[in-house]
Design an enzyme around this catalytic site. Structure first.
Site, PDB file in Angstrom:
ATOM      1  N   CYS A 139       0.778  -1.176   0.078  1.00 17.63           N
ATOM      2  CA  CYS A 139       0.037   0.036  -0.059  1.00 17.63           C
ATOM      3  C   CYS A 139       0.901   1.337   0.093  1.00 17.63           C
ATOM      4  O   CYS A 139       0.480   2.325  -0.637  1.00 17.63           O
ATOM      5  CB  CYS A 139      -0.691   0.245   1.006  1.00 17.63           C
ATOM      6  SG  CYS A 139      -1.743  -1.652   1.434  1.00 17.63           S
ATOM      7  N   HIS A 198      -3.847   6.508  -0.130  1.00 17.22           N
ATOM      8  CA  HIS A 198      -4.094   5.050  -0.480  1.00 17.22           C
ATOM      9  C   HIS A 198      -5.453   4.648  -0.481  1.00 17.22           C
ATOM     10  O   HIS A 198      -6.408   5.106   0.396  1.00 17.22           O
ATOM     11  CB  HIS A 198      -3.328   4.104   0.344  1.00 17.22           C
ATOM     12  CG  HIS A 198      -3.795   2.524   0.178  1.00 17.22           C
ATOM     13  ND1 HIS A 198      -3.665   1.947  -1.020  1.00 17.22           N
ATOM     14  CD2 HIS A 198      -4.205   1.788   1.254  1.00 17.22           C
ATOM     15  CE1 HIS A 198      -4.217   0.734  -0.783  1.00 17.22           C
ATOM     16  NE2 HIS A 198      -4.428   0.558   0.521  1.00 17.22           N
ATOM     17  N   ASN A 256      -9.637  -2.134  -3.943  1.00 17.25           N
ATOM     18  CA  ASN A 256      -8.138  -1.802  -3.242  1.00 17.25           C
ATOM     19  C   ASN A 256      -7.310  -2.468  -4.158  1.00 17.25           C
ATOM     20  O   ASN A 256      -7.020  -3.854  -4.153  1.00 17.25           O
ATOM     21  CB  ASN A 256      -8.127  -2.044  -1.975  1.00 17.25           C
ATOM     22  CG  ASN A 256      -6.851  -2.012  -1.150  1.00 17.25           C
ATOM     23  OD1 ASN A 256      -5.875  -1.793  -1.899  1.00 17.25           O
ATOM     24  ND2 ASN A 256      -6.857  -1.830   0.044  1.00 17.25           N
TER      25      ASN A 256
END
Length: 335
Positions: free
Chosen positions: A114, A262, A292
């Site tokens: 991430c 993120h 994601n």
């Protein structure tokens, strides 16, 4: 030479997993419930024979075609992935050959999730501003869905696959990429982990990441995420990171034109936005159609913000990545 982000683009696999598909498998989770908890409506899934090098190569080719970049001009390639094709060779070596990048170019992988885009930009800046090269191609690519147990709805609703390519050039202003900050807390390594498939498989994982402890029949990898631990970690490090970045840059929060974090999930992002006091119009979210995508969420969001007119030349943008590792990093870039 000062490094700047010159061009960004992304690539997504063709297969799409919708909330309706997930609700059909998990009837206790309605389409509306999944959307309200995650902010995600669909995510792209790599095919059985499609791997990180394939996504990375496709993203690189798209960047080259859309921005008129010649592969022969690339002097260094960084591939950021936590789902490499092989233990060895590095994915970057495969992608170098596939993209037709010269054999005189450097190519290396970095294994971060991430926060990986920030770390890759930091490395690219260092390579350029130390005079080693005049440009760096940064590619982020992950196929996390291959790690997920198909019966684990908690992570299947969140993660999608994708790749993004960024050209970093050494012809920018001194503050084009600045105020880079990093952070690492390995004590949280087991909060987001693939407990199987590596050389240490099964030997040191905490009990709650064991598939049996989650009422799952074990598969090959069984990715595990401790949602509350990750959430609490994020609430702890993000506000302090924002303050540190602003201090290093000599800026106040209202002097930043756009915040691109993120893209973990919509609930977490909205909580962070309110905690930081950032106006909604200055806080960009691009989750609905992507999920994601780990290391690629920030460059995908940047591309979308530019396409939607939310990101204009000359704007100051704060980028901040946080998650698996535990690891975090952020910076200010002038677009």
């Amino acid at each position: 030479m000062s490094a700047r982000i010159a061009a960004v683009d992304y690539y997504l696999p063709q297969e799409v997993l919708t909330n309706a598909d997930l609700s059909a498998q998990f009837p206790e989770w309605s389409v509306e419930k999944i959307a309200s908890k995650t902010g995600i409506h669909r995510r792209h899934i790599s095919a059985a024979d499609e791997f990180s090098s394939d996504l990375a190569t496709a993203a690189g080719r798209k960047l080259f075609a859309d921005h008129g970049i010649e592969p022969e001009s690339i002097e260094y390639l960084i591939v950021c992935t936590q789902s490499p094709d092989f233990y060895l060779p590095s994915t970057a070596c495969i992608v170098q050959e596939q993209l037709g990048i010269p054999t005189t170019a450097g190519a290396t992988d970095i294994t971060l999730g991430c926060s990986g885009y920030i770390y890759a930009l930091g490395l690219a800046k260092g390579l350029i501003e130390s005079g080693q090269v005049s440009n760096v191609l940064v590619i982020t690519a992950d196929t996390y869905t291959k790690f997920i147990n198909p019966s684990d709805k908690s992570v299947r609703t969140i993660f999608g696959d994708g790749a993004a390519a960024t050209l970093v050039l050494g012809d920018g202003a001194a503050d084009a990429i600045t105020a880079i900050t990093y952070g690492t807390d390995g004590s949280g390594a087991k909060a987001l982990i693939v407990p199987s498939g590596g050389l240490r498989s099964g030997g040191s994982v905490q009990p709650k990441s064991d598939p049996a402890a989650r009422s799952l029949e074990a598969t090959q990898y069984d990715l595990y995420m401790d949602g509350p631990d990750i959430f609490n970690f994020t609430l702890d490090v993000v506000p302090s990171s924002v303050s540190k970045i602003l201090e290093k840059a000599g800026l106040t929060e209202d002097q930043v034109d756009l915040f691109v974090f993120h893209q973990a999930n919509a609930f977490m992002l909205e909580h962070l936005r309110k905690k930081l006091g950032v106006p909604a119009e200055k806080f960009f979210v691009a989750l609905e159609d992507f999920g994601n995508t780990v290391s690629s969420t920030i460059p995908i969001a940047l591309t979308e913000a530019e396409r939607q007119g939310r990101l204009q030349p000359g704007m100051r943008v704060m980028l901040l990545g946080f998650g698996v590792g535990l690891s975090w990093g952020g910076l200010i870039t002038t677009w």
